[in-house]
Design a protein around this motif. Sequence first.
Motif, PDB file in Angstrom:
ATOM      1  N   GLY A  47      15.705   8.646 -12.172  1.00  0.00           N
ATOM      2  CA  GLY A  47      15.172   9.729 -12.306  1.00  0.00           C
ATOM      3  C   GLY A  47      13.703  10.273 -12.114  1.00  0.00           C
ATOM      4  N   PHE A  48      13.084   9.288 -11.731  1.00  0.00           N
ATOM      5  CA  PHE A  48      11.640   9.711 -11.141  1.00  0.00           C
ATOM      6  C   PHE A  48      11.550  10.530  -9.946  1.00  0.00           C
ATOM      7  N   ASP A  49      10.777  11.602  -9.869  1.00  0.00           N
ATOM      8  CA  ASP A  49      10.475  12.083  -8.581  1.00  0.00           C
ATOM      9  C   ASP A  49       8.980  12.455  -8.148  1.00  0.00           C
ATOM     10  N   SER A  50       8.192  11.820  -8.792  1.00  0.00           N
ATOM     11  CA  SER A  50       6.876  11.874  -8.328  1.00  0.00           C
ATOM     12  C   SER A  50       6.256  10.432  -8.212  1.00  0.00           C
ATOM     13  N   PHE A  51       5.819  10.272  -7.134  1.00  0.00           N
ATOM     14  CA  PHE A  51       5.685   8.820  -6.558  1.00  0.00           C
ATOM     15  C   PHE A  51       4.100   8.570  -6.322  1.00  0.00           C
ATOM     16  N   ILE A  52       3.459   7.675  -6.945  1.00  0.00           N
ATOM     17  CA  ILE A  52       2.032   7.534  -6.832  1.00  0.00           C
ATOM     18  C   ILE A  52       1.785   6.082  -6.619  1.00  0.00           C
ATOM     19  N   PHE A  53       1.094   5.785  -5.209  1.00  0.00           N
ATOM     20  CA  PHE A  53       0.899   4.570  -4.848  1.00  0.00           C
ATOM     21  C   PHE A  53      -0.799   4.203  -5.095  1.00  0.00           C
ATOM     22  N   VAL A  54      -1.119   3.013  -5.693  1.00  0.00           N
ATOM     23  CA  VAL A  54      -2.567   2.575  -5.544  1.00  0.00           C
ATOM     24  C   VAL A  54      -2.688   1.518  -4.498  1.00  0.00           C
ATOM     25  N   ILE A  55      -3.318   2.036  -3.343  1.00  0.00           N
ATOM     26  CA  ILE A  55      -3.287   1.070  -2.268  1.00  0.00           C
ATOM     27  C   ILE A  55      -4.832   0.504  -1.901  1.00  0.00           C
ATOM     28  N   SER A  56      -5.142  -0.222  -1.148  1.00  0.00           N
ATOM     29  CA  SER A  56      -6.111  -0.621  -0.745  1.00  0.00           C
ATOM     30  C   SER A  56      -6.493  -0.942   0.737  1.00  0.00           C
ATOM     31  N   LYS A 104     -10.824   0.652  -4.305  1.00  0.00           N
ATOM     32  CA  LYS A 104     -11.611  -0.024  -3.293  1.00  0.00           C
ATOM     33  C   LYS A 104     -12.029  -1.410  -3.395  1.00  0.00           C
ATOM     34  N   ILE A 105     -12.074  -1.753  -4.606  1.00  0.00           N
ATOM     35  CA  ILE A 105     -12.267  -3.365  -4.809  1.00  0.00           C
ATOM     36  C   ILE A 105     -11.263  -3.725  -5.813  1.00  0.00           C
ATOM     37  N   PRO A 106     -10.394  -4.808  -5.382  1.00  0.00           N
ATOM     38  CA  PRO A 106      -9.538  -5.301  -6.315  1.00  0.00           C
ATOM     39  C   PRO A 106      -9.745  -5.980  -7.741  1.00  0.00           C
ATOM     40  N   GLU A 107     -10.172  -5.079  -8.743  1.00  0.00           N
ATOM     41  CA  GLU A 107     -10.569  -5.617 -10.045  1.00  0.00           C
ATOM     42  C   GLU A 107      -9.476  -5.715 -10.872  1.00  0.00           C
ATOM     43  N   GLY A 108      -8.414  -6.325 -10.577  1.00  0.00           N
ATOM     44  CA  GLY A 108      -7.223  -6.269 -11.508  1.00  0.00           C
ATOM     45  C   GLY A 108      -6.407  -5.178 -11.688  1.00  0.00           C
ATOM     46  N   LEU A 109      -5.282  -5.432 -12.282  1.00  0.00           N
ATOM     47  CA  LEU A 109      -4.161  -4.504 -12.452  1.00  0.00           C
ATOM     48  C   LEU A 109      -4.650  -3.413 -13.310  1.00  0.00           C
ATOM     49  N   GLY A 110      -5.279  -3.759 -14.294  1.00  0.00           N
ATOM     50  CA  GLY A 110      -5.881  -2.503 -15.292  1.00  0.00           C
ATOM     51  C   GLY A 110      -6.924  -1.560 -14.480  1.00  0.00           C
ATOM     52  N   HIS A 111      -7.410  -1.981 -13.708  1.00  0.00           N
ATOM     53  CA  HIS A 111      -8.451  -1.230 -12.916  1.00  0.00           C
ATOM     54  C   HIS A 111      -7.523  -0.490 -11.688  1.00  0.00           C
ATOM     55  N   ALA A 112      -6.586  -1.103 -11.341  1.00  0.00           N
ATOM     56  CA  ALA A 112      -5.555  -0.252 -10.326  1.00  0.00           C
ATOM     57  C   ALA A 112      -4.931   0.884 -11.045  1.00  0.00           C
ATOM     58  N   VAL A 113      -4.469   0.666 -12.260  1.00  0.00           N
ATOM     59  CA  VAL A 113      -3.934   1.667 -13.054  1.00  0.00           C
ATOM     60  C   VAL A 113      -4.756   3.023 -13.242  1.00  0.00           C
ATOM     61  N   LEU A 114      -6.238   2.394 -13.705  1.00  0.00           N
ATOM     62  CA  LEU A 114      -6.885   3.275 -13.956  1.00  0.00           C
ATOM     63  C   LEU A 114      -7.443   4.048 -12.684  1.00  0.00           C
ATOM     64  N   SER A 115      -7.130   3.628 -11.487  1.00  0.00           N
ATOM     65  CA  SER A 115      -7.465   4.381 -10.489  1.00  0.00           C
ATOM     66  C   SER A 115      -6.814   5.677 -10.091  1.00  0.00           C
ATOM     67  N   ALA A 116      -5.468   5.652 -10.989  1.00  0.00           N
ATOM     68  CA  ALA A 116      -4.549   6.810 -10.776  1.00  0.00           C
ATOM     69  C   ALA A 116      -4.652   7.771 -11.577  1.00  0.00           C
TER      70      ALA A 116
END
Length: 290
Positions: A47-56, A104-116
């Motif tokens: 039931g999710f309808d808004s998709f956000i991708f953190v890419i590099s 821009k720099i893969p500084e971990g999963l926490g950082h990836a989530v924060l990017s969004a």
Amino acid sequence: MLRKVLFPVAGFGTRMLPVTKVVPKELLPILNRPAIEYVVDEALNSGFDSFIFVISYGKEAIIDYFDVDLGLRSFLAERKKESLLDLIKEVESKVKTLSAVRQKIPEGLGHAVLSAERLVGKEPFAVILGDDLIDAEPPCLKQMKELYLELSAQTENHSLIALEEVSLEEVSKYGIVEGERISDNLIKIKRMVEKPSPEEAPSNLAIVGRYIFHPAIFEYLKRIPKKGGEYQLTDAMQLMIEEGYPFYGYIFQGIRLDTGNPKGYFKAILHYASKDPELREILKSFSFEI
Ligand code: UTP
């Protein structure tokens, strides 16, 4: 309101090198579909309808896969390849609202989530790791969403994360939780330890790739220190628990397949092949030689 889902897919995928030098691990095929499509389907069916991708850098193909390729559509239409055209349209129509942000720099999963943070805003949201497939009916995220909404009747500002029982030898690969059992499959978490040794591990309940977060996680991700070059999601969750945000752990029903390493990837292919009658026959023909 729970409709946004985040896919952090910006990591280098070093355990799958050399192929991940040019192909993101999330696009490696499990039969004829990329791994990411399995988790996108899970979110859609939950039931999710808004998709956000953190890419590099180099991982744009993940979002291109779900985008409309007009050139390919007209090529297939001109050559009257109707069934292939339908197949492509089916994939391209899955994700209606897609946003992407670059880490821009893969500084971990926490950082990836924060990017969004800006794309998520101030609402609860789900996170799915693109290399952690879960075969379950109902889908794992749906099981979690229902539980999260039930918990909302009794508590507020809470988060819910998926847990799996792992063997003691494996605890050092995961974040491990300590908590109080509320029911057979629900834990109120008191503490989390990232990658403990078997001696230090407070339990064998491992955090796996599904989360539903209160948006305060972003403030906590800004407060944690970098460890070994990475911002750990676990550190931010632990700090939230210490400051009174309720965290629950759900031992999901289903089969988890970690496609982020060669053995797990192979197992995932065998698992899905064994569910297909024709491919199952091929597998059986091999079993004689094995
Ligand atoms: P992993 O721990 O599997 O890291 O991340 P990885 O870089 O993808 O793979 P290895 O360990 O080098 O083989 C779990 C998820 O978090 C994402 C990854 O893309 C994966 O889906 N991730 C990780 C990011 O988005 N950014 C990061 O900085 C790290």
